[in-house]
Design a protein around this motif. Structure first.
Motif, PDB file in Angstrom:
ATOM      1  N   SER A 230       0.846  -1.193   0.000  1.00 58.29           N
ATOM      2  CA  SER A 230       0.000   0.000   0.000  1.00 58.29           C
ATOM      3  C   SER A 230       0.881   1.243   0.000  1.00 58.29           C
ATOM      4  CB  SER A 230      -0.922   0.019   1.218  1.00 58.29           C
ATOM      5  OG  SER A 230      -0.151   0.085   2.420  1.00 58.29           O
ATOM      6  N   THR A 231       0.300   2.349  -0.428  1.00 62.64           N
ATOM      7  CA  THR A 231       1.030   3.606  -0.451  1.00 62.64           C
ATOM      8  C   THR A 231       0.086   4.759  -0.157  1.00 62.64           C
ATOM      9  OG1 THR A 231       2.626   4.921  -1.727  1.00 62.64           O
ATOM     10  CG2 THR A 231       0.688   4.129  -2.916  1.00 62.64           C
ATOM     11  N   ILE A 232       0.677   5.890   0.150  1.00 58.98           N
ATOM     12  CA  ILE A 232      -0.068   7.139   0.325  1.00 58.98           C
ATOM     13  C   ILE A 232       0.456   8.115  -0.714  1.00 58.98           C
ATOM     14  CG2 ILE A 232      -0.638   9.051   1.874  1.00 58.98           C
ATOM     15  CD1 ILE A 232       0.011   7.197   4.232  1.00 58.98           C
ATOM     16  N   ILE A 233      -0.441   8.676  -1.500  1.00 58.71           N
ATOM     17  CA  ILE A 233      -0.051   9.684  -2.483  1.00 58.71           C
ATOM     18  C   ILE A 233      -0.425  11.052  -1.926  1.00 58.71           C
ATOM     19  CG2 ILE A 233      -0.426  10.587  -4.817  1.00 58.71           C
ATOM     20  CD1 ILE A 233      -0.926   7.765  -5.763  1.00 58.71           C
ATOM     21  N   PHE A 234       0.581  11.879  -1.724  1.00 62.73           N
ATOM     22  CA  PHE A 234       0.315  13.233  -1.236  1.00 62.73           C
ATOM     23  C   PHE A 234       0.969  14.292  -2.108  1.00 62.73           C
ATOM     24  CE2 PHE A 234       3.973  11.514   0.998  1.00 62.73           C
ATOM     25  CZ  PHE A 234       4.914  12.533   0.929  1.00 62.73           C
ATOM     26  N   LEU A 235       1.789  13.882  -3.078  1.00 66.63           N
ATOM     27  CA  LEU A 235       2.305  14.834  -4.051  1.00 66.63           C
ATOM     28  C   LEU A 235       1.162  15.270  -4.961  1.00 66.63           C
ATOM     29  CD1 LEU A 235       5.677  13.116  -5.055  1.00 66.63           C
ATOM     30  CD2 LEU A 235       5.340  15.011  -3.466  1.00 66.63           C
ATOM     31  N   ILE A 256      -4.066   2.310  -2.567  1.00 65.33           N
ATOM     32  CA  ILE A 256      -3.717   3.727  -2.592  1.00 65.33           C
ATOM     33  C   ILE A 256      -4.614   4.498  -1.631  1.00 65.33           C
ATOM     34  CG2 ILE A 256      -3.564   5.810  -4.020  1.00 65.33           C
ATOM     35  CD1 ILE A 256      -3.458   3.901  -6.474  1.00 65.33           C
ATOM     36  N   ALA A 257      -4.000   5.398  -0.871  1.00 67.07           N
ATOM     37  CA  ALA A 257      -4.744   6.400  -0.091  1.00 67.07           C
ATOM     38  C   ALA A 257      -4.241   7.766  -0.523  1.00 67.07           C
ATOM     39  CB  ALA A 257      -4.540   6.205   1.405  1.00 67.07           C
ATOM     40  N   HIS A 258      -5.125   8.751  -0.563  1.00 67.85           N
ATOM     41  CA  HIS A 258      -4.752  10.104  -0.971  1.00 67.85           C
ATOM     42  C   HIS A 258      -4.833  11.061   0.214  1.00 67.85           C
ATOM     43  CE1 HIS A 258      -6.284   8.310  -4.798  1.00 67.85           C
ATOM     44  NE2 HIS A 258      -5.255   8.956  -5.305  1.00 67.85           N
ATOM     45  N   LEU A 259      -3.883  11.983   0.252  1.00 70.42           N
ATOM     46  CA  LEU A 259      -3.922  13.068   1.236  1.00 70.42           C
ATOM     47  C   LEU A 259      -3.642  14.380   0.511  1.00 70.42           C
ATOM     48  CD1 LEU A 259      -2.010  11.523   4.270  1.00 70.42           C
ATOM     49  CD2 LEU A 259      -4.449  12.083   4.170  1.00 70.42           C
ATOM     50  N   SER A 260      -4.485  15.371   0.743  1.00 65.33           N
ATOM     51  CA  SER A 260      -4.316  16.647   0.053  1.00 65.33           C
ATOM     52  C   SER A 260      -3.321  17.555   0.756  1.00 65.33           C
ATOM     53  CB  SER A 260      -5.665  17.361  -0.075  1.00 65.33           C
ATOM     54  OG  SER A 260      -6.229  17.590   1.208  1.00 65.33           O
ATOM     55  N   ASP A 261      -3.128  17.360   2.062  1.00 66.53           N
ATOM     56  CA  ASP A 261      -2.217  18.204   2.824  1.00 66.53           C
ATOM     57  C   ASP A 261      -1.048  17.358   3.312  1.00 66.53           C
ATOM     58  OD1 ASP A 261      -0.878  19.930   4.501  1.00 66.53           O
ATOM     59  OD2 ASP A 261      -2.681  20.644   5.532  1.00 66.53           O
ATOM     60  N   PRO A 262       0.180  17.646   2.850  1.00 65.58           N
ATOM     61  CA  PRO A 262       1.344  16.860   3.289  1.00 65.58           C
ATOM     62  C   PRO A 262       1.519  16.817   4.801  1.00 65.58           C
ATOM     63  CG  PRO A 262       1.925  18.240   1.410  1.00 65.58           C
ATOM     64  CD  PRO A 262       0.548  18.655   1.839  1.00 65.58           C
ATOM     65  N   LYS A 263       0.997  17.824   5.517  1.00 63.96           N
ATOM     66  CA  LYS A 263       1.126  17.836   6.971  1.00 63.96           C
ATOM     67  C   LYS A 263       0.328  16.713   7.625  1.00 63.96           C
ATOM     68  CE  LYS A 263       2.046  22.804   7.319  1.00 63.96           C
ATOM     69  NZ  LYS A 263       1.586  24.114   7.846  1.00 63.96           N
ATOM     70  N   ASP A 264      -0.634  16.143   6.879  1.00 68.59           N
ATOM     71  CA  ASP A 264      -1.436  15.050   7.430  1.00 68.59           C
ATOM     72  C   ASP A 264      -0.771  13.693   7.247  1.00 68.59           C
ATOM     73  OD1 ASP A 264      -3.432  16.806   8.166  1.00 68.59           O
ATOM     74  OD2 ASP A 264      -4.566  16.558   6.301  1.00 68.59           O
ATOM     75  N   VAL A 265       0.344  13.661   6.525  1.00 67.09           N
ATOM     76  CA  VAL A 265       0.952  12.379   6.187  1.00 67.09           C
ATOM     77  C   VAL A 265       1.450  11.653   7.429  1.00 67.09           C
ATOM     78  CG1 VAL A 265       2.808  11.224   4.935  1.00 67.09           C
ATOM     79  CG2 VAL A 265       1.574  13.117   3.862  1.00 67.09           C
ATOM     80  N   VAL A 280       9.879  13.705  -1.441  1.00 62.21           N
ATOM     81  CA  VAL A 280      10.928  14.589  -1.940  1.00 62.21           C
ATOM     82  C   VAL A 280      12.012  14.646  -0.863  1.00 62.21           C
ATOM     83  CG1 VAL A 280       9.396  15.933  -3.415  1.00 62.21           C
ATOM     84  CG2 VAL A 280       9.713  16.623  -1.027  1.00 62.21           C
ATOM     85  N   PRO A 281      13.265  14.935  -1.232  1.00 63.97           N
ATOM     86  CA  PRO A 281      14.362  14.902  -0.246  1.00 63.97           C
ATOM     87  C   PRO A 281      14.110  15.725   0.999  1.00 63.97           C
ATOM     88  CG  PRO A 281      15.257  15.052  -2.457  1.00 63.97           C
ATOM     89  CD  PRO A 281      13.766  15.200  -2.591  1.00 63.97           C
ATOM     90  N   ARG A 282      13.412  16.849   0.856  1.00 72.78           N
ATOM     91  CA  ARG A 282      13.187  17.714   2.019  1.00 72.78           C
ATOM     92  C   ARG A 282      12.414  16.983   3.115  1.00 72.78           C
ATOM     93  NH1 ARG A 282      15.871  21.187   4.687  1.00 72.78           N
ATOM     94  NH2 ARG A 282      14.635  22.701   5.832  1.00 72.78           N
ATOM     95  N   VAL A 283      11.524  16.072   2.739  1.00 73.99           N
ATOM     96  CA  VAL A 283      10.776  15.298   3.729  1.00 73.99           C
ATOM     97  C   VAL A 283      11.736  14.433   4.550  1.00 73.99           C
ATOM     98  CG1 VAL A 283       9.075  13.457   4.029  1.00 73.99           C
ATOM     99  CG2 VAL A 283       8.640  15.294   2.406  1.00 73.99           C
TER     100      VAL A 283
END
Length: 613
Positions: A230-235, A256-265, A280-283
């Motif tokens: 499973s994965t989460i797509i937030f990009l 697949i699960a989707h999140l619109s706000d990266p802060k919710d990841v 992304v590397p910053r994460v």
């Protein structure tokens, strides 16, 4: 000139177009859970959606598109945050024979209008009222007949439910005929580049590009993309990487699960427990920095530093295939109990691999995560290559490299060091014929990136062709090594080397205000306010902050030749939201925009040299 290829691993002959990816999957595993969806319930619960349920929703919406008057080849603009309905609209539009035109949800009205006009959009779907209004305004300005805008959110008579109801009379046979209108060489989507160095251009991607990438990537990463995963797509799903990942997972049965706000990841990781994430590397930098801050609060800073070194040592040994020494095994066991296990738990406890893309990843950071038991697969690609062009494979990982050409892809290095590409994912061209002509040489796409290939075919990037800096003394410098080193510091969001036609190199270091605040409340309080969107960056003169950044600059200088070192630098705060205009939706720095806004600050770096001349 050097060249290497990845032999194709899949045949496309038995696929008509991208809709076959879903049609085949629903025939093979209709009751398999394809998505986890959180419909906005008060309890925040996620509900499973099977492949058959998703297919039925796609068919219903596709009939609505047909009933609304959408013809084969018509363009449908989609402007919304990352969410389940994005996936639904994307596939339904293809079932109706349409071309999908993604629009970043953060786009300005002028950008929306330009895309709608250039792509000749006939129908729009917006995430909510704001997106619907922007698309409606852009469509209303067109001279041709358009078909309206529908909302993903509930909206009386103008939402997706109303569109499905509108299409109830469309026969299944008629939709099936429509679904098969497009072939592999038909246009599937027009994706507008995010524009780090130039105005966005519409890249034309065909069904062959999409199907070829999905099948070949799934073949190359069978250990990663699995039915039990499973994965989460937030990009942003407007970005080709997130959409490509979604198609690969859908075709392979990965939930697949989707999140619109990266802060919710992070809060969702413990609930969804993904086996794979694209970041992304910053994460990754922030995860490592947060662990360091937590250790420092417990007065374990030196212990954490030793744990970091041990993880990197473990990762480097694993890369070489060396067995760890007894000393390293002992240290790793201790640090696993103190730190590593908690980091893995923070990420849900089941992640087998991370994929890092969109920007360069520091080799030691990659080795650190591999050392704690979460290997990072760094890859490389562009909109014009339908996302992945090269990638590190689970069985062949090289930190600092972006991997080998993926199946069906050829990579060539030109005489001036530019990375050139040809293969299944390489687009047919831009909407603009002149731009297309300039983008290819000898049948290869010019990526604009500088790189090199080693004897085993691994690609290492060294910067952008247009980003090189040439000083007044004639020294040409590729800034990537210095910039990436500075950006590895947790307080730094972006670093930019400057000095074109100047006597020496300078640097602009953009702080991450959240990281500064988390590290030092007093230091954060001394910082000036972050500028408003479109504002001029504000220089920071706080002694404590500058001393920390100075150490990062000195460390970066130690990694490059003397002639490539920065002599003076400025520390600034800037609005780093996408709306602020300094970064793309995938958080890449728009160098030209920063240089323009910080022109006075940059010129001040050379005031002394002018005074002494």
């Amino acid at each position: 000139m050097r060249e290497t290829s990845g032999p194709a691993a899949a045949s496309l002959d038995d696929h008509r177009n991208a809709t076959d990816l879903l049609a085949r999957r629903v025939a093979a595993a209709p009751e398999h859970v394809a998505f986890e969806v959180r419909p906005g319930a008060a309890d925040g619960a996620w509900r499973p959606v099977t492949t058959a349920q998703f297919y039925d929703e796609v068919v219903g919406l596709a009939k609505g598109f047909v009933a609304a008057g959408l013809a084969p080849g018509d363009a449908v603009a989609v402007m919304a945050p990352t969410r389940y309905e994005w996936a639904l609209v994307d596939m339904a539009a293809w079932f109706a024979g349409a071309v999908v035109v993604p629009v970043y949800e953060t786009s300005a009205p002028a950008q929306v209008s330009a895309i709608v006009a250039d792509a000749q959009v006939r129908l729009g779907v917006g995430g909510g009222a704001e997106h619907v209004a922007l698309l409606a305004g852009a469509l209303a300005a067109q001279e041709r007949t358009t078909l309206g805008v529908w909302s993903m959110d509930a909206s009386a008579g103008a939402d997706l439910a109303a569109l499905v109801e509108h299409g109830a009379s469309v026969m299944a046979e008629a939709l099936e005929a429509r679904r098969r209108v497009a072939d592999l060489d038909s246009v599937a989507t027009i994706v507008y580049t995010s524009g780090t160095t130039a105005d966005p251009r519409g890249a034309i991607l065909t069904h062959r590009n999409l199907v070829g990438q999905v099948l070949n990537v799934a073949a190359a990463y069978g250990d990663v993309v699995r039915e039990d995963g499973s994965t989460i797509i937030f990009l942003p799903l407007a970005h080709v990487l997130a959409r490509g990942l979604q198609l690969v997972c859908l075709a392979s049965g990965m939930r697949i699960a989707h999140l619109s706000d990266p802060k919710d990841v992070v809060p969702s990781l413990a609930v969804l427990r993904p086996t794979f994430l694209v970041v992304v590397p910053r994460v990754l930098q922030k995860i490592q920095a947060a662990a360091g801050s937590a250790a420092a609060e417990k007065h374990l800073g030196p212990v954490w530093a030793a744990a970091q070194r041990a993880a990197v040592e473990q990762g480097r040994g694993a890369e070489r295939g060396d067995a760890p020494s007894w000393s390293l095994r002992l240290r790793h066991r201790v640090f696993d109990a103190l730190f590593y296990r908690r980091l893995r738990a923070l990420m849900g406890g089941r992640i087998g691999f991370l994929l890092s893309g969109a920007a360069s990843l520091d080799a030691e950071l990659a080795l650190f995560f591999r050392g704690i038991g979460v290997p990072v697969l760094e890859g490389y690609g562009l909109t014009e290559t339908t996302a992945p062009l090269t990638g590190n494979l689970p069985q062949d990982m090289r930190a600092g490299s972006v991997g080998v050409p993926l199946p069906g892809t050829t990579v060539r290095i030109s005489d001036d060091g530019e990375v050139l590409a040809r293969g299944t994912g390489v687009f047919v061209g831009y909407r603009d014929a002149d731009a297309t002509a300039q983008a290819f040489v000898d049948g290869f796409f010019r990526t604009g990136d500088l790189g090199s290939l080693d004897d085993a075919g691994h690609l290492t990037l060294s910067g952008r062709l247009k980003d090189v800096v040439t000083t007044s003394g004639g020294k040409t410098v590729a800034p990537a090594t210095w910039e990436l080193s500075v950006e590895n510091h947790p307080l730094v969001a972006h670093a930019m080397l400057v000095g074109e036609n100047k006597p020496y190199l300078g640097g602009v270091v953009v702080l991450d205000p959240e990281a500064v605040a988390a590290r030092d409340a007093d230091g954060a309080a001394a910082l000036p306010a972050v500028p408003a969107p479109d504002g001029v960056p504000v220089e920071v003169d706080d002694v404590r902050v500058r001393s920390v950044v100075e150490a990062a600059v000195e460390a970066a200088n130690a990694q490059v030749a003397r002639s490539e070192q920065v002599r003076r630098f400025a520390v600034v705060l800037a609005d780093l939201t996408v709306a602020g205009g300094l970064v793309t939706p995938t958080m890449k720095l728009k160098r030209a925009e920063l240089a323009a806004r910080a022109q006075a600050i940059i010129e001040n770096l050379y005031a002394e040299s002018r005074a002494g001349s």
